[in-house]
Write an enzyme that holds these catalytic residues in place. Structure first.
Site, PDB file in Angstrom:
ATOM      1  N   ALA A  43       0.866  -1.178   0.000  1.00  0.00           N
ATOM      2  CA  ALA A  43       0.000   0.000   0.000  1.00  0.00           C
ATOM      3  C   ALA A  43       0.903   1.228   0.000  1.00  0.00           C
ATOM      4  CB  ALA A  43      -0.859  -0.011   1.258  1.00  0.00           C
ATOM      5  N   GLY A  99       0.658  -5.059   0.771  1.00  0.00           N
ATOM      6  CA  GLY A  99      -0.492  -5.149  -0.144  1.00  0.00           C
ATOM      7  C   GLY A  99      -0.144  -5.804  -1.471  1.00  0.00           C
ATOM      8  N   GLU A 125      -0.391  -9.400  -0.776  1.00  0.00           N
ATOM      9  CA  GLU A 125      -1.827  -9.664  -0.616  1.00  0.00           C
ATOM     10  C   GLU A 125      -2.543  -9.679  -1.968  1.00  0.00           C
ATOM     11  OE1 GLU A 125      -2.020  -6.456   2.342  1.00  0.00           O
ATOM     12  OE2 GLU A 125      -3.118  -7.838   3.626  1.00  0.00           O
ATOM     13  N   GLU A 132       4.354  -5.202   7.349  1.00  0.00           N
ATOM     14  CA  GLU A 132       3.548  -4.168   8.016  1.00  0.00           C
ATOM     15  C   GLU A 132       3.967  -3.928   9.462  1.00  0.00           C
ATOM     16  OE1 GLU A 132       2.350  -6.603   6.143  1.00  0.00           O
ATOM     17  OE2 GLU A 132       0.891  -5.784   4.726  1.00  0.00           O
TER      18      GLU A 132
END
Ligand code: COA
Length: 269
Positions: free
Chosen positions: A77, A123, A126, A146
Site C-alpha cells: 500500500a 499489499g 496480498e 507491516e
C-alpha cells in the site's frame, strides 16, 4: 514477442495501469515503477475498474496481473497515504479495498493469475495471494512487513497467507517481517512456478492457453468450489455437489461429453 496486430487495446483509459487484450488474455500492469508500483487510492480505484472489465467483457477469458519495471510487482500500500488515517479511516480503507479489489479478484469466475516480477510486499503480496495462483520470476521477493510500521496486513493477508503456507509459517513471516525469495515462496506453496525473469509473462500465458481450451463455465465453477473451502458461511462439499449438478444443465458439458464419445476435440464457446 507477438506481432502488434494480436494486441487489442482495451477502451478504458487508465492513468496508473497498462492494459492489453491478446487472444482472450487481459494483462493488467500496475504502472508506477518509480514508486515500486505502490497501491495508492488511484491504483486501487483503477484496479477495481479493470477487474470489473474482466467480469463484464465477454472477449476476456482470463487475466494476468503484473507490475511495471524491473524491480517491483507491488511494494505494498502507498505508505504516504497512511499518516492522515485514524481508527475509522483504517477500518474504512481495509474494508473498501478488500471488497472492491481483493475479494473481487478472488471471486472472479475467470482465472486471474499473478505474474510476480519483483518485490511483492504488504499489499503487493496480498494482491498476488488474492489471485487464483501465482508465478514468480527469479528476482521476486515476498513479505508482509507491516509490523515494521506498527501495522498488520489489512487486505486479507492474515487470512490468505495462513491458507497458503499454514499457520506457523504465516505467523513467523508476519511477526518477523522477513522477506523470502521466489524459491522459498515456491517451497512454501505461495507460488506455483519460478521462471527466468524474461520468460515470466510467456510462461504465465502458456498456462492460461491450456486453461482457455477447457470449458469456461467449468473453470468458473472450480474457482467457486475451491473458494467455498475457505468460506465459513458455506459447506464446501455441498457447494461442490450444487456446482457439479449445475454442470449437467450446460451446453458446455454436452459438448465436452459428445466430443469425448466422438473422439474429437471439444469446441467450447
Ligand atoms: N509506499 C510508498 N512509496 C513507496 C513504497 C510504498 N509502499 N515502496 C517504495 N516506495 C517509494 C520509495 O519511497 C521511493 O520513493 P522516492 O524515490 O520518492 O524516495 C521509491 O518508491 C523507490 O523505493 P526505494 O526504497 O528507494 O527502493 P529500494 O530498492 O531501496 O527498496 C523496497 C525497495 C521495496 C525494499 C523499499 O522501497 C521498501 O521497503 N518499501 C516499503 C515496503 C513496505 O513496507 N510495504 C508495506 C506497506 S504497508
Amino acid at each position: 514477442m507477438f506481432p502488434p496486430y494480436l494486441y487489442l487495446k482495451i477502451s478504458m483509459p487508465y492513468e496508473t495501469l497498462l492494459t492489453s487484450l491478446k487472444e482472450g488474455t487481459f494483462t493488467i500492469t500496475i504502472n508506477r515503477p518509480d514508486k515500486m508500483n505502490a497501491l495508492n487510492k488511484k491504483v486501487i480505484e483503477e484496479l477495481s475498474a479493470a477487474v470489473d472489465e474482466v467480469y463484464q467483457n465477454n472477449e476476456i477469458r482470463c487475466a494476468i496481473i503484473t507490475g511495471a519495471g524491473p524491480k517491483a510487482f507491488v511494494a505494498g500500500a502507498d505508505i504516504t497515504e497512511f499518516s492522515s488515517l485514524d481508527l475509522n479511516g483504517g477500518i474504512a480503507l481495509a474494508c473498501t479495498n478488500q471488497e472492491i479489489v481483493f475479494n473481487k479478484i478472488e471471486n472472479c469466475p475467470k482465472p486471474v493469475v499473478a505474474a510476480v516480477n519483483g518485490f511483492a510486499l504488504g499489499g503487493g503480496c496480498e494482491l498476488a495471494m488474492a489471485c487464483h495462483f501465482r508465478l514468480a520470476s527469479e528476482n521476486a521477493k515476498f513479505g508482509q512487513p507491516e509490523v515494521n510500521l506498527g501495522l498488520i496486513p489489512g487486505y486479507g493477508g492474515t487470512q490468505r497467507l495462513t491458507q497458503l503456507v499454514g499457520k506457523g509459517k504465516a505467523m513467523e513471516l508476519m511477526m518477523t517481517a522477513h522477506m523470502i525469495d521466489a524459491n522459498e515462496a515456491k517451497q512454501l506453496g505461495l507460488v506455483n512456478h519460478v521462471t527466468a525473469t524474461e520468460s515470466l509473462l510467456a510462461q504465465t500465458e502458456n498456462i492460461l492457453e491450456i486453461i482457455k481450451t477447457k470449458g469456461p463455465r467449468a473453470v468458473g465453477k472450480i474457482i467457486a468450489a475451491v473458494n467455498a473451502c475457505f468460506d465459513k458461511s458455506k459447506d464446501g462439499f455441498e457447494e461442490e455437489i450444487k456446482l457439479f449438478g449445475e454442470c449437467f444443465g450446460t451446453d458446455e458439458m454436452k459438448e465436452g461429453v459428445s466430443a469425448f464419445l466422438e473422439k474429437r476435440k471439444p469446441q467450447f464457446k
